[in-house]
Design a protein around this motif. Sequence first.
Motif, short mmCIF file in Angstrom:
data_model
loop_
_atom_site.label_atom_id
_atom_site.label_comp_id
_atom_site.label_asym_id
_atom_site.label_seq_id
_atom_site.Cartn_x
_atom_site.Cartn_y
_atom_site.Cartn_z
N LEU A 16 -0.42 -4.19 2.62
CA LEU A 16 0.75 -3.32 2.66
C LEU A 16 0.70 -2.27 1.56
O LEU A 16 1.15 -1.14 1.74
CB LEU A 16 2.02 -4.17 2.53
CG LEU A 16 2.35 -5.07 3.72
CD1 LEU A 16 3.55 -5.95 3.42
CD2 LEU A 16 2.60 -4.25 4.98
N TYR A 17 0.13 -2.63 0.42
CA TYR A 17 0.00 -1.66 -0.68
C TYR A 17 -0.85 -0.47 -0.25
O TYR A 17 -0.54 0.68 -0.60
CB TYR A 17 -0.62 -2.36 -1.90
CG TYR A 17 -0.88 -1.42 -3.05
CD1 TYR A 17 0.14 -1.04 -3.92
CD2 TYR A 17 -2.16 -0.89 -3.26
CE1 TYR A 17 -0.10 -0.18 -4.97
CE2 TYR A 17 -2.41 -0.02 -4.31
CZ TYR A 17 -1.38 0.33 -5.16
OH TYR A 17 -1.62 1.20 -6.20
N PHE A 18 -1.91 -0.73 0.50
CA PHE A 18 -2.84 0.34 0.87
C PHE A 18 -2.41 1.15 2.09
O PHE A 18 -2.85 2.28 2.27
CB PHE A 18 -4.24 -0.25 1.11
CG PHE A 18 -4.94 -0.67 -0.15
CD1 PHE A 18 -5.39 0.28 -1.06
CD2 PHE A 18 -5.14 -2.01 -0.44
CE1 PHE A 18 -6.03 -0.10 -2.23
CE2 PHE A 18 -5.78 -2.39 -1.61
CZ PHE A 18 -6.23 -1.44 -2.51
N ILE A 19 -1.54 0.59 2.94
CA ILE A 19 -1.20 1.33 4.16
C ILE A 19 0.22 1.89 4.14
O ILE A 19 0.67 2.44 5.14
CB ILE A 19 -1.37 0.44 5.42
CG1 ILE A 19 -0.35 -0.70 5.42
CG2 ILE A 19 -2.79 -0.07 5.54
CD1 ILE A 19 -0.36 -1.51 6.72
N THR A 20 0.93 1.75 3.03
CA THR A 20 2.29 2.29 2.94
C THR A 20 2.36 3.49 2.01
O THR A 20 1.63 3.55 1.02
CB THR A 20 3.29 1.22 2.46
OG1 THR A 20 2.85 0.68 1.21
CG2 THR A 20 3.43 0.10 3.47
#
Length: 321
Positions: A16-20
């Motif tokens: 989630l850190y990388f795709i948000t």
Amino acid sequence: READTRVWSQALTCLLYFITDKGHVNKEKLLSIDPRLIPAFLTHIEPIPTDIQRHLIRMMVNFIYSPADTFNPAVLERMCDIRFVTELYMSTGSQEGRNNLFSIIFDHVVFDLLQGRKDAQAILLLEVLKAVGAPYHFAQLFHYQPERFAEDFVRGVLYDHLRREPGWTPIMAKLDRPFALKVVQEIEVLARQCSKLAPEFDRRLYLMNGNKGEVKERYYFILNDLLHSDKLEHRRQGEIWLFGLLKPICARRLDRHVMAKGQDIPEPSSPEDGHQQRERSGRFAHRRRVRDLLQEQGRSNNPAVRRGYVRLVARLCVFMK
């Protein structure tokens, strides 16, 4: 292959850190990952918080309806099978999640029926089904399937009831009744597959329900092993088997309750002989073993097993209604 649910939870946090971006999932970044990760997270994070499950279902929808926001069966096939979607639909408590998963189930059925062709009848039928709350209420169908559900639903709910509602008469006049019936029948078929027991277990269920005090002890141990298995498919089979044992027990209790409200339950007219006493004792021991299996499932230290207990109780509630 990782079994530790904490590892999966941490992996999801990293993803989630990388795709948000600014708290919102970037669709382009999301679609760049392997879609099989989504069902893997849904399977391995136990217990899964409702909000996390809802977000993962949204991601699943983004994959399945890409590109161009149209149903893509190839992506669904790569990501998971329709059985996974239906079981998730049964278990989610999120209204948004049920709406999204019902749309996938509906589009899967329509795609197969129409062989991929677009049809105005499908759009109209989905609108009608949403109007009567089908995305929410059809989840009960996947727990327990009454006889002739599709025929009774289309006739009684869609045509006899909805046609009398103000504003719906012209819409229902446009709806093709045979098409509506066929779609609901196919959804019912998917629901029955969720209650299908493997042949080797189905035979044992039949013998246990027709027991005369001679049920093989090892059947209970096999069932207990299934209910507490590390494998999801084994637990599902155990739940269906145990539900099959509980149904006649609950039905008899309900019958006795109804009789007791209307009249006295008749006592045996003559003393029981030795054979009848053994049969009665065998039935009592069987009911006790079945009850113990259910209670042990609910007391398990394994959250996945306890989740199965919740599913099983939900099935029983729908059956008793």
